[in-house]
Design an enzyme around this catalytic site. Structure first.
Site, PDB file in Angstrom:
ATOM      1  N   GLY A 128       0.777  -1.225  -0.116  1.00  0.00           N
ATOM      2  CA  GLY A 128       0.121   0.032  -0.025  1.00  0.00           C
ATOM      3  C   GLY A 128       0.906   1.247  -0.059  1.00  0.00           C
ATOM      4  O   GLY A 128       2.186   1.207   0.053  1.00  0.00           O
ATOM      5  N   PHE A 149       3.280   8.802   3.930  1.00  0.00           N
ATOM      6  CA  PHE A 149       4.595   8.806   4.304  1.00  0.00           C
ATOM      7  C   PHE A 149       5.507   8.313   3.049  1.00  0.00           C
ATOM      8  O   PHE A 149       6.695   8.190   3.280  1.00  0.00           O
ATOM      9  CB  PHE A 149       4.893   8.146   5.589  1.00  0.00           C
ATOM     10  CG  PHE A 149       4.285   8.878   6.937  1.00  0.00           C
ATOM     11  CD1 PHE A 149       4.963  10.304   6.913  1.00  0.00           C
ATOM     12  CD2 PHE A 149       3.160   8.478   7.627  1.00  0.00           C
ATOM     13  CE1 PHE A 149       4.238  11.224   7.861  1.00  0.00           C
ATOM     14  CE2 PHE A 149       2.889   9.285   8.658  1.00  0.00           C
ATOM     15  CZ  PHE A 149       3.191  10.509   8.902  1.00  0.00           C
ATOM     16  N   GLY A 150       4.905   7.247   2.148  1.00  0.00           N
ATOM     17  CA  GLY A 150       5.585   6.561   1.222  1.00  0.00           C
ATOM     18  C   GLY A 150       4.866   4.924   0.996  1.00  0.00           C
ATOM     19  O   GLY A 150       3.739   4.839   1.532  1.00  0.00           O
ATOM     20  N   LYS A 164       8.534   0.037   5.152  1.00  0.00           N
ATOM     21  CA  LYS A 164       8.071   1.365   4.984  1.00  0.00           C
ATOM     22  C   LYS A 164       9.287   1.986   4.088  1.00  0.00           C
ATOM     23  O   LYS A 164      10.178   2.439   4.945  1.00  0.00           O
ATOM     24  CB  LYS A 164       7.416   1.871   5.962  1.00  0.00           C
ATOM     25  CG  LYS A 164       6.899   3.330   5.550  1.00  0.00           C
ATOM     26  CD  LYS A 164       6.109   3.831   6.893  1.00  0.00           C
ATOM     27  CE  LYS A 164       4.537   3.256   6.447  1.00  0.00           C
ATOM     28  NZ  LYS A 164       3.715   4.071   7.377  1.00  0.00           N
ATOM     29  N   ASP A 171      -1.197   9.862  14.832  1.00  0.00           N
ATOM     30  CA  ASP A 171      -1.951   9.487  13.650  1.00  0.00           C
ATOM     31  C   ASP A 171      -2.803   8.287  13.425  1.00  0.00           C
ATOM     32  O   ASP A 171      -2.688   7.346  12.935  1.00  0.00           O
ATOM     33  CB  ASP A 171      -0.872   9.282  12.459  1.00  0.00           C
ATOM     34  CG  ASP A 171      -1.263   9.465  11.010  1.00  0.00           C
ATOM     35  OD1 ASP A 171      -2.366   9.823  10.858  1.00  0.00           O
ATOM     36  OD2 ASP A 171      -0.716   9.216  10.208  1.00  0.00           O
TER      37      ASP A 171
HETATM   38  N1  LIG Z   1       2.840  -4.170   9.165  1.00  0.00           N
HETATM   39  C1  LIG Z   1       2.130  -3.940   8.093  1.00  0.00           C
HETATM   40  N2  LIG Z   1       1.657  -5.435   7.774  1.00  0.00           N
HETATM   41  C2  LIG Z   1       0.991  -5.363   6.716  1.00  0.00           C
HETATM   42  N3  LIG Z   1       0.621  -4.346   5.926  1.00  0.00           N
HETATM   43  C3  LIG Z   1       0.652  -2.901   6.258  1.00  0.00           C
HETATM   44  C4  LIG Z   1       1.620  -2.841   7.331  1.00  0.00           C
HETATM   45  N4  LIG Z   1       2.156  -1.562   7.357  1.00  0.00           N
HETATM   46  C5  LIG Z   1       1.164  -0.963   6.424  1.00  0.00           C
HETATM   47  N5  LIG Z   1       0.555  -1.960   5.710  1.00  0.00           N
HETATM   48  C6  LIG Z   1      -0.224  -1.621   4.389  1.00  0.00           C
HETATM   49  O1  LIG Z   1       0.435  -0.504   3.955  1.00  0.00           O
HETATM   50  C7  LIG Z   1      -0.466   0.584   3.526  1.00  0.00           C
HETATM   51  C8  LIG Z   1       0.055   1.960   3.532  1.00  0.00           C
HETATM   52  O2  LIG Z   1       0.603   2.191   4.903  1.00  0.00           O
HETATM   53  P1  LIG Z   1       1.077   3.606   5.033  1.00  0.00           P
HETATM   54  O3  LIG Z   1       2.112   4.105   4.247  1.00  0.00           O
HETATM   55  O4  LIG Z   1       1.409   3.700   6.706  1.00  0.00           O
HETATM   56  O5  LIG Z   1      -0.205   4.598   4.608  1.00  0.00           O
HETATM   57  P2  LIG Z   1      -1.386   4.872   5.460  1.00  0.00           P
HETATM   58  O6  LIG Z   1      -1.260   4.269   6.925  1.00  0.00           O
HETATM   59  O7  LIG Z   1      -1.553   6.356   5.318  1.00  0.00           O
HETATM   60  O8  LIG Z   1      -2.582   3.918   4.616  1.00  0.00           O
HETATM   61  C9  LIG Z   1      -1.480   0.581   4.680  1.00  0.00           C
HETATM   62  O9  LIG Z   1      -2.875   0.861   4.243  1.00  0.00           O
HETATM   63  C10 LIG Z   1      -1.596  -1.011   5.027  1.00  0.00           C
HETATM   64  O10 LIG Z   1      -2.680  -1.515   4.271  1.00  0.00           O
HETATM   65 MG   LIG Z   2       0.132   3.822   8.168  1.00  0.00          MG
END
Ligand SMILES: Nc1ncnc2c1ncn2[C@@H]1O[C@H](COP(=O)(O)OP(=O)(O)O)[C@@H](O)[C@H]1O
Ligand SMILES: [Mg+2]
Ligand SMILES: *[C@@H]1O[C@H](CO)[C@@H](O)[C@H](O)[C@H]1NC(C)=O
Ligand SMILES: *[C@@H]1O[C@H](CO)[C@@H](O)[C@H](O)[C@H]1NC(C)=O
Ligand SMILES: *[C@@H]1O[C@H](CO)[C@@H](O)[C@H](O)[C@H]1NC(C)=O
Ligand SMILES: *[C@@H]1O[C@H](CO)[C@@H](O)[C@H](O)[C@H]1NC(C)=O
Ligand SMILES: *[C@@H]1O[C@H](CO)[C@@H](O)[C@H](O)[C@H]1NC(C)=O
Ligand SMILES: *[C@@H]1O[C@H](CO)[C@@H](O)[C@H](O)[C@H]1NC(C)=O
Ligand SMILES: CC(=O)N[C@H]1CO[C@H](CO)[C@@H](O)[C@@H]1O
Length: 657
Positions: free
Chosen positions: A342, A346-347, A364, A461
C-alpha cells in the site's frame, strides 16, 4: 621420530580431554563446553567453534532451543512420582543494548522438542499468548529474565523466576545470592557478559524446588535464592521429558551462552570443573574497535555499490537496530510492485521476508530530503522499538540511504482495517463482534502508549489504515510516533501533514501541538468510522464535503443514533455496544480537550465498568462557540492548507444548529 611421539601425545591428550568433557549415563551427564556434544538444536541456537552453546545468534527475532538429545525418565514408572533431580549450569548473558528489549533465557523441562507454535518474544520461546498458563503444557521452567515485562508481572529487569506452564512466575527474586557468612544478600547482574552459575534442585520427598545463583568463582551458597514447594508430579508429563534451554534472540546484539551443564537424577549434578570450560568471546572496547574497523571497511567498499547506505557517527549506537539495505532489497524482491502492500502519506509499504530468519516484515520506504531532525527521529524510532504490546505493530529496525529512510515492521497478514470498512471489492465484512474486539484492542494499545510506558508516547496519527490486523484478527496500532518526523519541523514548506485530515483535533490545528487528548479526538473519529463503516469526510453527490460527525450528531439529537450503524451489518449487532461506541465517539470528539475522556476512562466505558456520562448537546455546541471566541479560532490561522477541511469538520459541529 620425536615429532611423531609428540603428535601421539597430543592426540592422547585430546582424547583424554574429550572423555573428561563428556560423560553420560541414563541418570546423569556433564558437559564442560559443547564440542562434540550431540545436543539437539533449533532456531538461533548453535555451538560456536570455541565450544560455547550460543542460544541467541543475535541476528533476528527468532527463538532458539537446545535439548539434551534423549528424553529423561523423571518418573520411575508412568504412574510414579517425579524423582529428585539436580541441575548445574554455567551461563552468561550479554545484551549490548538492554534498553532495546531482550527477555533473557530459560532452563526448562517439557514433554516435546517441538515449539513451532511458541512466540519468540516474551514467552521464552516456549509458549504463546493463547496457551500461556495452560496446565496441559507440562512445562517447568526457570527464567533468567533481563527485561521487565509488566504484563507478565515481572518484578524488575534482572530477576530469576520459578515458572509452571506459564511465562508468569510462581515465585521470583532479584538476581543475587545470600552469603554463607552473615547471610547478606548480594545483587548480581544477569546481563553482564560474566559467566555465572545456576543450580536447580528438586526433592521428591518434601517437593521443594530450590534455585541458587552464584558468581563463577564461588561454591554453591547454602541458602537458595528462591525456594518453592510445588509437586512437580502434577506438572511434568507421565512419559519422559526433554530438558534444555531456550532463548529469545532479538535484532539487538544479544548473546546468551551456556558454557557448561550437568544433571543428576536422584543424585547431585556432577560438579563442573570451571577451568575446563570454554572462554567467553571478548567484548568491550577492544572488540568494539575491531567491529568498528570492520564496519568502516565494509562501509568504504559498499559505498559505491548498488547497496550504498548512509551512516553517520551518531548512528553507531543503533548499529544492531540497523538493517542493511541489501537485506531489505532482497527481502522485498528489489522493491518490486508485486510486493507493494500500500501507499500512504509517508511513502510506500512493501512486504518482505528477511533472509536467514525468514521473518515476514513490512518495509516502509520513505523519502527524506533533509538530514535535520533525522537524529532525533532515529533515536525515537529505536526507543519506540522497545515498546511491545499485543495491540501494537512491533517496529524491528530501520535503514538509511541517501534521501531515503526505511522502517521495518512485523508483517500483519490480515492487512489494515480500512480495507474491511471502505473498499467495496473487499468482500469480507467484519461482523460486530470483530469490530468491537478491534476497538477494545486499539483502546488498550493506546492506553499503553499514553500511560503504561515510562514515557508518554503520543501516537499522532490514529486512523483506520493505521490499525492492522494480525493473524488472529487482533487490532494492532501501527505507525506510532511517525508523524514526529515531520513534527520536528525539518521543512516548514513540507506537504506532509502532521496527522491526517478528518482526525485532527481543533486545538491541534490551532497550536500544532499534539497531546494525549488530540489522540483521544482521533480515536473518537475512529470509533465512528468503525461503527458506521464510513470515512470521516466524504463528498456528496453535489461534490460538497460531508462530515461523518455531523451526521452522527444529527441522528443522535433526534434519538436515532442506531440508524448510523453500518448497514452492511444488516442489523446484526449488539445495540447497547453500538450505542456505547457511537456516544463514546462523540464524547472523544468533544471540541474542548479537557472535556474528552482519558484513555483510562475510555477503557472503563468500553469494559462497562463505568457508565457513560450523559452527553448534552447544548454543552457540545456552547463550548464550541466559546472555544471559537476565546481562541479567535478561524480558518486563516490554520497553518496547513490541507487541514482546513478538518477544521470544517469541527466548525460543522456547532454550525447552524
Ligand atoms: N505492518 C504491516 N503489515 C501489513 N500491511 C501493512 C503494514 N504496514 C502498512 N501496511 C499496509 O500498507 C498501507 C500503507 O501504509 P502507510 O504508508 O502507513 O499509509 P496509510 O497508513 O496512510 O495507509 C496500509 O494501508 C496497510 O494496508
Ligand atoms: Mg500507516
Ligand atoms: C547466525 O545464524 C546464521 C544462520 O544459522 C549464521 O549464518 C550466522 O553466522 C550466525 N551469526 C552469528 C553472529 O553467529
Ligand atoms: C510441530 O507442531 C506443529 C503443530 O503445533 C506441527 O504442525 C508440526 O508438524 C510439528 N513439527 C514436527 C517436526 O513434528
Ligand atoms: C540491588 O538491587 C536492588 C533492586 O534492584 C537495588 O535497590 C539495590 O540498590 C541493589 N544493590 C546493590 C548493592 O547494587
Ligand atoms: C532447599 O533449601 C533448603 C534451605 O537451605 C534446604 O533445607 C533443602 O534441603 C533444599 N532442598 C533441596 C531439594 O535442595
Ligand atoms: C573446541 O574445539 C575447538 C576447535 O574446533 C578448540 O579451539 C576449542 O579449544 C575446543 N574447546 C574445548 C573446550 O575443548
Ligand atoms: C483570523 O486569524 C487571523 C490570523 O490569526 C487574524 O489576523 C484575524 O483577525 C482573525 N479573524 C477573526 C475574524 O478572528
Ligand atoms: C478475514 C481474514 O482475512 N482472515 C485471515 C487472517 O489471517 C489468517 C492467517 O493468515 C487467515 O487464516 C484468515 O483467513
Amino acid at each position: 621420530m620425536k615429532h611423531t611421539s609428540f603428535l601421539q601425545q597430543f592426540l592422547l591428550l585430546q582424547l583424554g580431554l574429550i572423555a573428561a568433557t563428556l560423560a553420560f549415563s541414563d541418570d546423569q551427564f556433564i558437559f564442560s563446553g559443547f564440542n562434540q556434544s550431540s545436543l539437539s538444536l533449533d532456531g538461533s541456537a548453535m555451538v560456536t567453534d570455541g565450544g560455547l552453546l550460543d542460544l541467541s545468534n543475535g541476528t533476528a527475532v527468532l527463538s532458539g532451543h537446545a535439548f539434551y538429545p534423549t528424553p529423561l525418565h523423571f518418573r520411575k514408572s508412568s504412574s510414579g512420582k517425579v524423582q529428585s533431580f539436580s541441575v548445574h549450569v554455567v551461563f552468561s548473558i550479554f545484551i549490548t543494548y538492554p534498553d532495546l528489549s531482550a527477555d533473557g533465557m530459560a532452563f526448562f523441562i517439557a514433554p516435546t522438542k517441538n515449539f513451532s507454535d511458541a512466540r519468540a518474544a516474551k514467552y521464552f520461546g516456549l509458549l504463546n499468548e493463547k496457551n500461556n498458563g495452560e496446565a496441559n503444557k507440562h512445562i517447568f521452567m526457570i527464567e533468567l529474565d533481563t527485561y521487565k515485562n509488566a504484563e507478565l508481572q515481572d518484578i524488575n529487569d534482572n530477576h530469576i523466576g520459578i515458572n509452571i506452564n506459564s511465562a508468569v512466575s510462581l515465585k521470583s527474586s532479584t538476581s543475587g545470592f545470600y552469603e554463607d557468612e552473615g547471610g547478606a544478600f548480594k545483587n548480581m547482574t544477569l546481563n553482564g557478559n560474566k559467566a555465572m552459575q545456576l543450580w536447580v534442585d528438586y526433592d521428591e520427598g518434601d517437593k521443594q524446588i530450590n534455585v541458587t545463583l552464584a558468581p563463577i568463582n564461588m561454591g554453591k551458597p547454602s541458602r537458595p535464592l528462591l525456594s518453592a514447594t510445588y509437586d512437580l508430579s502434577t506438572v511434568l508429563s507421565d512419559s519422559a521429558s526433554y530438558i534444555g534451554f531456550s532463548s529469545i534472540a532479538t535484532l539487538i546484539n544479544t548473546r546468551e551462552y551456556v558454557l557448561g551443564w550437568s544433571f543428576g537424577m536422584n543424585r547431585p549434578a556432577p560438579s563442573i570443573d570451571i577451568s575446563k570450560l570454554p572462554k567467553l568471546p571478548l567484548v568491550g572496547p577492544k572488540a568494539q574497535s575491531k567491529l568498528l574497523a570492520i564496519a568502516l571497511f565494509t562501509l568504504v567498499v559498499r559505498r559505491r555499490r548498488k547497496y550504498a547506505e548512509v551512516r553517520e557517527d551518531w548512528e553507531e549506537e543503533f548499529g544492531p537496530h540497523r538493517f542493511s539495505y541489501k537485506d531489505l532489497f532482497h527481502a522485498t524482491g528489489g522493491f518490486k510492485n508485486k510486493h507493494l502492500l500500500g501507499e500512504g502519506g509517508f511513502g510506500k509499504v512493501y512486504k518482505g521476508v528477511l533472509p536467514l530468519s525468514n521473518v515476514e516484515v513490512a518495509v516502509k520506504r520513505m523519502s527524506h530530503e533533509s538530514r535535520q531532525g533525522m537524529k532525533e527521529f532515529v533515536t525515537e524510532v529505536v526507543s519506540i522499538g522497545r515498546l511491545r504490546h499485543r495491540n501494537l505493530v512491533q517496529l524491528l529496525g530501520y535503514c538509511r540511504r541517501k534521501g531515503e529512510l526505511f522502517l521495518v515492521y512485523n508483517y500483519m497478514p490480515n492487512g489494515s482495517l480500512d480495507k474491511y470498512l471502505h473498499f467495496e471489492e473487499h468482500k469480507v465484512i467484519l461482523n460486530w463482534v470483530q469490530r468491537f474486539r478491534v476497538i477494545k484492542g486499539i483502546a488498550t494499545g493506546l492506553l499503553y502508549l499514553h500511560e503504561k510506558w515510562e514515557k508518554i508516547v503520543i501516537h499522532r496519527d490514529i486512523k483506520a489504515s493505521n490499525v492492522l490486523l494480525d493473524g488472529e484478527m487482533n487490532g494492532r496500532l501501527g505507525d506510532f510516533g511517525l508523524a514526529r518526523l515531520y513534527d520536528h519541523g525539518t521543512d516548514p514548506q513540507t506537504t506532509h501533514m502532521v496527522g491526517t485530515k478528518g482526525y485532527l483535533a481543533p486545538e491541534l490545528l490551532r497550536t500544532g501541538k499534539a497531546s494525549p487528548q488530540t489522540d483521544v479526538f482521533a480515536f473518537g473519529m475512529f470509533l465512528l468510522e468503525v461503527a458506521c463503516g464510513q470515512k470521516p469526510v466524504k463528498k456528496n453527490a453535489e461534490g460538497n464535503e460531508v462530515f461523518l460527525v455531523d451526521w452522527v450528531l444529527e441522528h443522535w439529537k433526534n434519538g436515532l443514533v442506531t440508524k448510523t450503524v453500518d448497514t452492511r451489518l444488516q442489523g446484526d449487532y449488539n445495540v447497547d455496544e453500538a450505542c456505547l461506541v457511537l456516544k463514546l465517539g462523540l464524547l472523544c470528539l468533544h471540541p474542548l480537550p479537557s472535556s474528552r475522556p482519558r484513555m483510562r476512562e475510555v477503557m472503563q466505558y468500553l469494559d462497562g465498568d463505568m457508565p457513560l456520562p450523559e452527553l448534552r448537546q447544548t454543552e457540545l455546541s456552547l463550548n464550541m462557540a466559546a472555544l471559537m471566541k476565546n481562541n479567535g479560532l478561524n480558518s486563516s490561522s490554520v497553518s496547513y492548507p490541507q487541514l482546513t477541511l478538518s477544521f470544517g469538520t469541527v466548525s460543522g459541529l456547532s454550525g447552524g444548529r
